[in-house]
Design a protein around this motif. Sequence first.
Motif, PDB file in Angstrom:
ATOM      1  N   GLN A 256       0.833  -1.200   0.000  1.00  0.00           N
ATOM      2  CA  GLN A 256       0.000   0.000   0.000  1.00  0.00           C
ATOM      3  C   GLN A 256       0.873   1.258   0.000  1.00  0.00           C
ATOM      4  O   GLN A 256       0.619   2.191  -0.746  1.00  0.00           O
ATOM      5  CB  GLN A 256      -0.931   0.017   1.217  1.00  0.00           C
ATOM      6  N   SER A 257       1.926   1.264   0.803  1.00  0.00           N
ATOM      7  CA  SER A 257       2.807   2.426   0.915  1.00  0.00           C
ATOM      8  C   SER A 257       3.672   2.645  -0.317  1.00  0.00           C
ATOM      9  O   SER A 257       4.206   3.735  -0.506  1.00  0.00           O
ATOM     10  CB  SER A 257       3.733   2.269   2.129  1.00  0.00           C
ATOM     11  N   SER A 258       3.830   1.626  -1.175  1.00  0.00           N
ATOM     12  CA  SER A 258       4.713   1.739  -2.337  1.00  0.00           C
ATOM     13  C   SER A 258       4.197   2.730  -3.373  1.00  0.00           C
ATOM     14  O   SER A 258       4.972   3.260  -4.157  1.00  0.00           O
ATOM     15  CB  SER A 258       4.893   0.373  -3.002  1.00  0.00           C
ATOM     16  N   GLY A 259       2.893   2.935  -3.413  1.00  0.00           N
ATOM     17  CA  GLY A 259       2.311   3.809  -4.422  1.00  0.00           C
ATOM     18  C   GLY A 259       2.123   3.141  -5.771  1.00  0.00           C
ATOM     19  O   GLY A 259       1.627   3.752  -6.705  1.00  0.00           O
ATOM     20  N   ALA A 260       2.512   1.877  -5.899  1.00  0.00           N
ATOM     21  CA  ALA A 260       2.414   1.163  -7.174  1.00  0.00           C
ATOM     22  C   ALA A 260       1.003   0.647  -7.402  1.00  0.00           C
ATOM     23  O   ALA A 260       0.280   0.318  -6.461  1.00  0.00           O
ATOM     24  CB  ALA A 260       3.398  -0.004  -7.186  1.00  0.00           C
ATOM     25  N   ARG A 261       0.630   0.560  -8.674  1.00  0.00           N
ATOM     26  CA  ARG A 261      -0.627  -0.113  -9.049  1.00  0.00           C
ATOM     27  C   ARG A 261      -0.344  -1.615  -8.991  1.00  0.00           C
ATOM     28  O   ARG A 261       0.760  -2.046  -9.317  1.00  0.00           O
ATOM     29  CB  ARG A 261      -1.057   0.309 -10.445  1.00  0.00           C
ATOM     30  N   PHE A 262      -1.335  -2.405  -8.592  1.00  0.00           N
ATOM     31  CA  PHE A 262      -1.045  -3.823  -8.399  1.00  0.00           C
ATOM     32  C   PHE A 262      -2.297  -4.680  -8.459  1.00  0.00           C
ATOM     33  O   PHE A 262      -3.426  -4.191  -8.361  1.00  0.00           O
ATOM     34  CB  PHE A 262      -0.363  -4.052  -7.045  1.00  0.00           C
TER      35      PHE A 262
END
Length: 172
Positions: free
Chosen positions: A4-10
């Motif tokens: 969640q903290s990575s900011g990546a779409r997943f």
Amino acid sequence: MGLQSSGARFILVVRLPLESPITAEFRSEWLPEGFEEGVKDRGLIITGWAPQLMILSHKATGAFLSHCGWNSVLESLSQGVPLIGWPMGAEQFLNSTMLGDEKVGVCVEVWREKVARVVAAVVKGEKGSEMRRKAGEMREALRKGMAEEESPGGSSLRAMDEFVASIVSPHV
């Protein structure tokens, strides 16, 4: 929470806890509090089975956070997708280390901040671009190897012949 903290779409595939009966329904409390709400605009959560190879073959897939079982490693590399190793047991630790050595993956310790940093670096950063390039080279090498194996005398046939010879040999 690191994802969640990575900011990546997943896409996150969540399976039932091992102690759950196979017929159990997914429960939100198996995820961290507030996770689903916090990622609803950029994350897809799949409960149960997912078409892993189809997801890995999609051009938008930038990396694969995996336990690094051998089938997952091969499927990811066959599509030129770098891995973020999160080994759980058995040979997965060795596989994850090997991926790092070959520069087509990284191993992540299970800390929220570390997961966030590694996911962001692989998906968005220069390190990820280099890993995707190396994974693409690995994909081409695998394809070339598969083509050679289809011909008579390919490496799989030779390996099988050597294996059978070692079993039937009286010196074993």
